[in-house]
Write a protein that holds these residues in place. Structure first.
Motif, PDB file in Angstrom:
ATOM      1  N   ASN A 123       9.726 -29.155  29.329  1.00  0.00           N
ATOM      2  CA  ASN A 123       9.815 -29.941  28.104  1.00  0.00           C
ATOM      3  C   ASN A 123       8.702 -29.547  27.146  1.00  0.00           C
ATOM      4  O   ASN A 123       7.854 -30.355  26.775  1.00  0.00           O
ATOM      5  CB  ASN A 123       9.749 -31.438  28.424  1.00  0.00           C
ATOM      6  CG  ASN A 123      10.185 -32.288  27.247  1.00  0.00           C
ATOM      7  OD1 ASN A 123      10.496 -31.786  26.170  1.00  0.00           O
ATOM      8  ND2 ASN A 123      10.177 -33.594  27.447  1.00  0.00           N
ATOM      9  N   HIS A 126       7.866 -31.454  24.019  1.00  0.00           N
ATOM     10  CA  HIS A 126       7.147 -32.726  24.127  1.00  0.00           C
ATOM     11  C   HIS A 126       5.640 -32.510  24.031  1.00  0.00           C
ATOM     12  O   HIS A 126       4.930 -33.317  23.427  1.00  0.00           O
ATOM     13  CB  HIS A 126       7.496 -33.418  25.445  1.00  0.00           C
ATOM     14  CG  HIS A 126       6.775 -34.712  25.660  1.00  0.00           C
ATOM     15  ND1 HIS A 126       7.051 -35.846  24.936  1.00  0.00           N
ATOM     16  CD2 HIS A 126       5.764 -35.035  26.513  1.00  0.00           C
ATOM     17  CE1 HIS A 126       6.255 -36.816  25.324  1.00  0.00           C
ATOM     18  NE2 HIS A 126       5.462 -36.364  26.281  1.00  0.00           N
ATOM     19  N   HIS A 131       4.094 -34.417  16.443  1.00  0.00           N
ATOM     20  CA  HIS A 131       4.597 -35.708  16.905  1.00  0.00           C
ATOM     21  C   HIS A 131       3.755 -36.850  16.340  1.00  0.00           C
ATOM     22  O   HIS A 131       2.526 -36.755  16.292  1.00  0.00           O
ATOM     23  CB  HIS A 131       4.559 -35.773  18.434  1.00  0.00           C
ATOM     24  CG  HIS A 131       5.351 -34.697  19.099  1.00  0.00           C
ATOM     25  ND1 HIS A 131       6.707 -34.763  19.260  1.00  0.00           N
ATOM     26  CD2 HIS A 131       4.951 -33.514  19.637  1.00  0.00           C
ATOM     27  CE1 HIS A 131       7.137 -33.668  19.885  1.00  0.00           C
ATOM     28  NE2 HIS A 131       6.085 -32.893  20.115  1.00  0.00           N
ATOM     29  N   ARG A 211      11.878 -29.555  15.814  1.00  0.00           N
ATOM     30  CA  ARG A 211      13.149 -30.215  16.084  1.00  0.00           C
ATOM     31  C   ARG A 211      13.997 -30.264  14.815  1.00  0.00           C
ATOM     32  O   ARG A 211      15.185 -30.571  14.873  1.00  0.00           O
ATOM     33  CB  ARG A 211      12.902 -31.629  16.613  1.00  0.00           C
ATOM     34  CG  ARG A 211      12.142 -31.671  17.931  1.00  0.00           C
ATOM     35  CD  ARG A 211      12.910 -31.007  19.055  1.00  0.00           C
ATOM     36  NE  ARG A 211      14.183 -31.634  19.295  1.00  0.00           N
ATOM     37  CZ  ARG A 211      14.351 -32.668  20.135  1.00  0.00           C
ATOM     38  NH1 ARG A 211      13.331 -33.147  20.812  1.00  0.00           N
ATOM     39  NH2 ARG A 211      15.537 -33.194  20.307  1.00  0.00           N
ATOM     40  N   GLU A 226       9.097 -39.588  16.909  1.00  0.00           N
ATOM     41  CA  GLU A 226       8.927 -39.652  18.361  1.00  0.00           C
ATOM     42  C   GLU A 226      10.164 -40.192  19.055  1.00  0.00           C
ATOM     43  O   GLU A 226      10.441 -39.893  20.200  1.00  0.00           O
ATOM     44  CB  GLU A 226       7.722 -40.531  18.721  1.00  0.00           C
ATOM     45  CG  GLU A 226       6.423 -39.769  18.779  1.00  0.00           C
ATOM     46  CD  GLU A 226       6.447 -38.631  19.777  1.00  0.00           C
ATOM     47  OE1 GLU A 226       6.323 -38.871  20.984  1.00  0.00           O
ATOM     48  OE2 GLU A 226       6.608 -37.484  19.344  1.00  0.00           O
ATOM     49  N   SER A 388      12.652 -24.697  28.359  1.00  0.00           N
ATOM     50  CA  SER A 388      12.605 -25.991  27.672  1.00  0.00           C
ATOM     51  C   SER A 388      13.663 -26.081  26.585  1.00  0.00           C
ATOM     52  O   SER A 388      14.250 -27.141  26.350  1.00  0.00           O
ATOM     53  CB  SER A 388      11.220 -26.220  27.072  1.00  0.00           C
ATOM     54  OG  SER A 388      10.231 -26.280  28.076  1.00  0.00           O
ATOM     55  N   ASP A 396      19.293 -33.683  25.112  1.00  0.00           N
ATOM     56  CA  ASP A 396      19.292 -34.441  23.865  1.00  0.00           C
ATOM     57  C   ASP A 396      20.596 -34.356  23.087  1.00  0.00           C
ATOM     58  O   ASP A 396      20.898 -35.236  22.280  1.00  0.00           O
ATOM     59  CB  ASP A 396      18.147 -33.966  22.959  1.00  0.00           C
ATOM     60  CG  ASP A 396      16.781 -34.243  23.571  1.00  0.00           C
ATOM     61  OD1 ASP A 396      16.736 -34.941  24.608  1.00  0.00           O
ATOM     62  OD2 ASP A 396      15.776 -33.762  23.027  1.00  0.00           O
TER      63      ASP A 396
END
Length: 793
Positions: A123, A126, A131, A211, A226, A388, A396
């Motif tokens: 991930n 993340h 973020h 993203r 987030e 990832s 997702d």
């Protein structure tokens, strides 16, 4: 300048800040306790003046500009660090208050990146990226990026006028990771990384784990919310439960391959789902949907490995499309490129000045004009990045399957490269051992989920053991795209029917290696890059072209292997494709035993002269289908076909039915097999020109077998009786002939007897005449002798 302040100035380090060449800005910027007080230093090139606001103190402190570039400093009377903000007055008089990013300690620690650097992170998006966070009660955005060879990295955006001197990032020891928490920023903020590279100047890069990438006003990464992965309310729970429940089961897979961005230029997403449902496909495969800039490379030059391209309408719009597909019973596959990336300035290429993500530029077999770079799988960070990315799409976006593009270029170190530009592996071979391990790791991770997600390898080199078929060390893909079958088949279809008999073997080659892998037969966009299907096949008009394509697709759907067909090649075939897909799904004989020899049998594979080929497909319950294909435009009447089942056969599919644009009526006549007195069963069928037909088979019941036996015995007895009757008739004819000959002989004998009697009578007469003549002679002679004696006397 205050002497005490001047004495605390570290001018070499300040120069590093001024030229944005510092990778440890927190050692200088922010607040530092010194023997002379609390030294606070700030770099704001956009400021005319800077004022320091210390918590608990009413009076603001005017900071001194110690360097004309915009470096401000002040010495505060304190022996400990204090909380503060600062306000900046700009040239236009605007005043803005900020919380100093350099007043915060590092948020992350070196050990946080251990798994990432080892290639085990699942991930990466993340722990990297931008973020929203709250640090020490202050809201802001944490930026983190991996750029190991960079001289320095800065976060830039409209918030700092893209000035790399304002927000220099902090290197986290020897991890190659840079971090900076910037208070006051929030989701939706655009940003980039400005990277200063050793000897290569400065460049601006998009965040590798963005993203969302915006193209307005410029192409930039966007700060993620987030809660973004959960922002869409999914409605596909039933689909997801069913997918997991059926994981591992052999299911029908018919895939419609399409460029979503091309479709959305003409029609809506809702229309697309309706079309897929109507056409009966089980899955759709989207050409790359990850963000890209290069329009010439059809999306394969991926720019954002974690971002949906803006061309689909954004993240939520794409999720809704996947959701709608699932609720229509359609699985979603996406093309994903982990083999190479493009050389766009804002992308991964030359990211940190030392090719952090890749190294060599291959010449791609299919696209020699593409300017791309191969990934460096030897680096654990690269493997973590790619792994990832794949898992993010599955998690997702509820993607059901991933087609990995260019697997061959991943497996070989020398793929598309010139001699001398690549280094053999530790064993002296050309196999890319690191890429192989990455693929195995990726497939193991996906398989371990046990939720029905699968992978497809677009692999053209003939590597053995791509799927989990009979191989000790497979790459563990779920399917391998069968490019060899495609090549042979399209070469056959591209041959004029008059000469197809010379290419006939290309129809049968695929079964020689069918059981070595779990194959997906594919006629995809790459196969029609130079010429459309309708332009490859035979025929002088559209109807003949479509008949040839229907025959081709019939053979493809009958042949073992899952199916994939490219959008745009089905024009004029909508009704046909709809029924073919639905027939395929309903008949397990066409897919259940693809990898089991019990599921397939050639019925005709040695008739190149007529170019007819036939096969039998079976499922685990014993249901069997007979499929015959005629690849010439000549109608075959009463074609005698060997079959495996002794029973009744009914036509259940014909590509030339009138509803498909052909000339054939629905034939409901039952065909019964016979065996010509040998051990093989046959049926006589009609094959329209350029067509395929499917018959289902039903074995005779015991009663029917007994009836057949009775009829057969009766037929034998009747045949024997007829034989004897024929023999008697022949004897009768022979006797009559003999009698006739006897009568004739008697007649001849009577005639001969009469002639003999007549001959006898004639002989007697002639004898009597001869005797009288002799007597007369004797008398005459006696007279003459007597007369002579008289004279002599």
């Amino acid at each position: 300048m205050n002497k005490n302040l001047y004495g605390l100035m570290n001018w070499p380090e300040i120069e590093g800040i001024v030229y944005a060449e510092c990778d440890k800005p927190k050692e200088l910027l922010g607040a530092h306790v010194t023997g002379k007080g609390l030294l606070i230093q700030i770099m704001r090139p956009d400021a005319v003046t800077v004022k320091l606001h210390i918590d608990g103190r009413k009076t603001a402190v005017n900071m001194e500009k110690v360097d004309e570039s915009g470096f401000f400093a002040t010495l505060v009377s304190s022996k400990k660090k204090l909380s503060y903000t600062y306000s900046v007055e700009k040239v236009n008089g605007e005043v803005t208050e900020y919380t100093d990013p350099y007043a915060f300690a590092n948020v992350t620690k070196p050990e946080d990146y251990k798994a990432f650097l080892a290639g085990e992170e699942k991930n990466a998006a993340h722990i990297f990226g931008a973020h929203e966070r709250t640090v020490n009660g202050v809201k802001g955005v944490l930026f983190t990026v991996w750029a190991p060879k960079a001289l320095s990295v800065s976060v830039v955006g409209e918030f700092n006028k893209y000035d790399g001197r304002v927000h220099l990032m902090e290197r986290i020891e020897d991890t190659g990771v840079f971090e900076l928490f910037i208070p006051g920023l929030a989701a939706g903020c655009g940003y980039m990384y400005e990277i200063k590279r050793q000897g290569k100047g400065t460049t601006r890069k998009l965040d590798p784990v963005s993203r969302q990438i915006s193209s307005v006003p410029i192409t930039a990464s966007m700060v993620s919310d987030e809660n973004m992965p959960d922002s869409y309310a999914w409605n596909d729970g039933i689909w997801m439960i069913k997918r997991k429940k059926e994981a591992g089961k052999k299911k029908p897979v018919t895939v419609y391959e399409v460029s979503l961005t091309d479709w959305l230029k003409e029609k809506s997403a809702d229309e697309f789902v309706d079309f897929l449902k109507q056409e009966g496909y089980t899955h759709v495969c989207f050409l790359p949907v990850a963000e890209y800039l290069n329009e010439e490379m059809n999306g394969y030059s991926t720019l954002g490995y974690f971002a949906v391209t803006h061309r689909t309408g954004g993240s939520d719009a794409f999720k809704k499309l996947v959701d709608d597909c699932h609720n229509a019973g359609i699985g979603v596959i996406m093309d994903w490129n982990g083999a190479y990336f493009g050389t766009e300035v804002k992308g991964l290429y030359d990211f940190d000045g030392a090719d952090a993500y890749g190294y060599l530029k291959p010449s791609l077999e299919k696209h020699p004009e593409w300017d791309v770079v191969t990934f460096d799988y030897k680096k654990g960070a690269v493997r973590s990045f790619l792994l990832s990315s794949v898992l993010m799409w599955l998690n997702d976006y509820h993607i059901d399957g991933i087609r990995i593009d260019g697997v061959a270029s991943m497996l070989y170190l020398d793929y598309g490269k010139q001699p001398g530009t690549w280094t053999p592996n530790m064993y002296g071979g050309n196999e890319n051992l690191d890429a192989i391990e990455f693929l195995k790791t990726m497939n193991k991770c996906i398989a371990k989920r046990g939720d029905g997600c699968f992978t497809i390898a677009e692999e053209s080199s003939g590597w053995f053991g791509v799927t989990a078929a009979d191989n000790d060390d497979p790459l563990m893909f779920t399917y391998k795209q069968n490019n060899c079958w495609t090549k042979d088949f399209l070469e056959f279809m591209g041959t004029d029917p008059l000469f197809r008999k010379g290419e006939y073997d290309k129809l049968t080659y695929g079964m020689l290696y069918n059981y070595g892998e779990d194959f997906m037969l594919s006629l995809n966009h790459d196969d029609f890059r130079q010429k459309a299907f309708v332009d490859m096949v035979s025929g002088s008009d559209e109807k003949a072209h479509l008949s040839d394509i229907k025959a081709a697709l019939g053979f493809m759907y009958a042949h073992p292997g899952s199916k994939m067909f490219a959008a745009g090649q089905d024009a004029g075939l909508e009704k046909f494709m709809s029924e073919l897909n639905k027939f395929y799904v309903k008949n397990a004989a066409l897919y259940e035993l693809d990898n089991d020899p019990d599921g397939f049998m050639w019925l005709e594979n040695s008739n190149p002269e007529e170019t007819v080929i036939a096969m039998q497909r079976a499922d685990s319950k014993g249901n069997k289908l007979v499929i015959a294909v005629n690849f010439t435009p000549v109608r075959r009447e009463n074609y005698r076909l060997h079959v495996d089942v002794r029973g009744k056969y009914k036509e259940v599919f014909n590509s030339e039915w009138k509803k498909f644009g052909g000339d054939e009526k629905v034939n409901g006549q039952i065909i019964k097999s016979d065996n010509d007195g040998d051990d093989m069963e046959y049926i006589d069928i009609t094959l329209p020109g350029l067509s395929f037909v499917i018959y289902n088979s039903e074995p005779y019941t015991q009663l029917e077998l007994e009836e057949i036996a009775v009829l057969k015995r009766a037929a034998i007895a009747k045949k024997e009786a007829m034989r004897k009757a024929a023999e008697a008739e022949m004897l009768e004819l022979a006797a009559a002939e003999e009698a006739k000959r006897a009568v004739e002989a008697r007649k001849q004998a009577e005639k001969a007897c009469m002639e003999a009697l007549q001959a006898k009578e004639e002989a007697v007469r002639k004898a009597e005449e001869a005797a009288r003549a002799s007597e007369e002679i004797d008398i005459e002679t006696k007279k003459k002798l007597e007369q002579l004696k008289k004279k002599m006397k």
